[in-house]
Enzyme design. Structure first.
Site, PDB file in Angstrom:
ATOM      1  N   ILE A 140       0.833  -1.208   0.000  1.00  0.00           N
ATOM      2  CA  ILE A 140       0.000   0.000   0.000  1.00  0.00           C
ATOM      3  C   ILE A 140       0.865   1.253   0.000  1.00  0.00           C
ATOM      4  CG2 ILE A 140      -0.253   0.049   2.525  1.00  0.00           C
ATOM      5  CD1 ILE A 140      -2.764   1.185  -0.234  1.00  0.00           C
ATOM      6  N   GLU A 146      -7.300  -2.233   5.439  1.00  0.00           N
ATOM      7  CA  GLU A 146      -7.289  -2.814   6.791  1.00  0.00           C
ATOM      8  C   GLU A 146      -6.091  -3.750   6.963  1.00  0.00           C
ATOM      9  OE1 GLU A 146      -7.565  -6.187   6.331  1.00  0.00           O
ATOM     10  OE2 GLU A 146      -8.041  -5.741   4.242  1.00  0.00           O
ATOM     11  N   GLY A 158      -5.572  -7.073   0.701  1.00  0.00           N
ATOM     12  CA  GLY A 158      -6.077  -6.093   1.658  1.00  0.00           C
ATOM     13  C   GLY A 158      -5.210  -4.854   1.659  1.00  0.00           C
ATOM     14  N   GLU A 159      -5.118  -4.199   2.801  1.00  0.00           N
ATOM     15  CA  GLU A 159      -4.303  -2.988   3.004  1.00  0.00           C
ATOM     16  C   GLU A 159      -4.845  -1.761   2.267  1.00  0.00           C
ATOM     17  OE1 GLU A 159      -0.218  -3.604   1.913  1.00  0.00           O
ATOM     18  OE2 GLU A 159      -0.014  -5.449   3.071  1.00  0.00           O
ATOM     19  N   GLY A 160      -5.930  -1.927   1.494  1.00  0.00           N
ATOM     20  CA  GLY A 160      -6.382  -0.833   0.647  1.00  0.00           C
ATOM     21  C   GLY A 160      -5.706  -0.816  -0.706  1.00  0.00           C
TER      22      GLY A 160
END
Length: 349
Positions: free
Chosen positions: A93, A170, A315-317
């Site tokens: 990210i 997240e 994830g992580e955006g």
């Protein structure tokens, strides 16, 4: 907790936006879903000339008590270690946010670790991780409401700094399991949200690990039941990062911000936000469809289509960051592309 106050975008501008898009130098509909995205952004901003200001990704991190029972392939310590990686600038990210020119903040919503004051870290810790929902509710109603309110405050603070486009990510070992339970409760079997169909491999469980994960989640449901009220579902099975994301999404919609929704876990938070106030959906852009099987179920339930399908499951955006150039392209389409009239190009006869 003060009730959320979201106003749906006024549709009076819809016809004028569509006319402007249709008169661009292209066949009708030739830019496909990019045209629909431009129309949505114009409605969200109530403008024929929208602009993206101070775009930002916020990654919410939290630990889950159930992680110690084996719902993930990774140990719980990976949560705080990955937060350190975010703060050091080394995660995916970070790479994508730098490339796209996006601001990035990391929120400690409830990690079992003391980070101290750090640049780029927002300390909104509710506690050192949730309770184990196999044995008791994940959080108390007071903790849940505090997480929602702190999420709202984070979104409002971004808006106060001129941000009008925020993407959500997240980090939390075990949070795909929590997202599966939330999806099962809020979507329901009538929409193909049986526990089996919405529980995937998460961080890479093998067949035996997936069977164990599904068995544990069935055990959790046997204890806590299947509530349909979103606040009850959050308290029983949520994570602090999921609750805080839900509050931030609702808070962003209160400020008429564009919300970039990442994958399965972020969409689980949106399911909660949507159940609290369905008007939040008008502000949401769904970045991608992840490999998690439950994500397709979520998107179908919400009757939305993601912009991309890249087989992501990190994830992580990361999906939200990768989708941002499409958002900017949609805005540029409205603002910079010539019309048949301005370009002196003949329209179809």
């Amino acid at each position: 907790m003060t009730p959320f106050a979201i106003t749906a975008p006024d549709t009076l501008l819809a016809a004028a936006l569509q006319h402007k898009i249709d008169r661009k130098t292209k066949p009708l509909g030739a830019l496909g879903r990019l045209e629909a995205l431009a129309h949505q952004i114009g409605l969200v901003q109530q403008s024929l000339e929208p602009e993206i200001r101070q775009p930002h990704i916020v990654v919410f991190a939290g630990d889950h008590g159930a992680a110690r029972a084996g719902v993930s392939a990774y140990p719980q310590d990976v949560t705080w270690q990955m937060v350190e990686n975010f703060l050091a600038g080394g995660a995916a990210i970070n790479v994508f946010s730098r490339q796209m020119g996006l601001g990035l903040s990391v929120v400690d919503a409830g990690v079992n670790h003391d980070f101290g004051k750090r640049p780029g870290l927002i300390d909104a810790k509710i506690g050192p991780g949730t309770e184990n929902y196999l044995e008791r509710p994940a959080m108390s109603p007071a903790q849940r409401d505090l997480a929602l309110e702190r999420g709202r405050g984070i979104a409002h603070a971004l808006a106060a700094n001129s941000c009008n486009c925020v993407g959500f990510g997240e980090m939390g070992i075990g949070n795909t399991a929590s997202a599966s339970l939330i999806t099962h409760c809020l979507v329901g079997a009538e929409h193909d949200a049986e526990l089996y169909t919405v529980t995937g491999r998460g961080t890479g469980l093998d067949d035996a690990g997936l069977f164990h994960k599904r068995s544990l989640l069935a055990q959790a449901l046997a204890r806590g039941g299947r509530p349909s009220d979103p606040l009850a579902v959050l308290a029983e099975y949520g994570g602090f990062e999921i609750a805080m994301m839900a509050g931030a999404m609702l808070g962003a919609a209160e400020k008429r911000m564009l919300v970039l929704v990442d994958g399965f876990i972020v969409t689980a938070a949106l399911l909660v936000a949507h159940a609290i106030d369905p008007r939040v959906l008008a502000y949401c852009v769904f970045a991608h469809r992840s490999q998690e099987p439950g994500h397709r179920v979520q998107l179908d339930f919400l009757q939305v289509q993601a912009l991309m399908e890249l087989d992501l499951r990190l994830g992580e955006g990361t999906g939200a960051a990768l989708a941002f150039p499409l958002v900017q392209a949609a805005v540029n389409l409205l603002n910079e592309m010539a019309s048949f009239e301005s370009a002196g190009v003949s329209d179809q006869g």
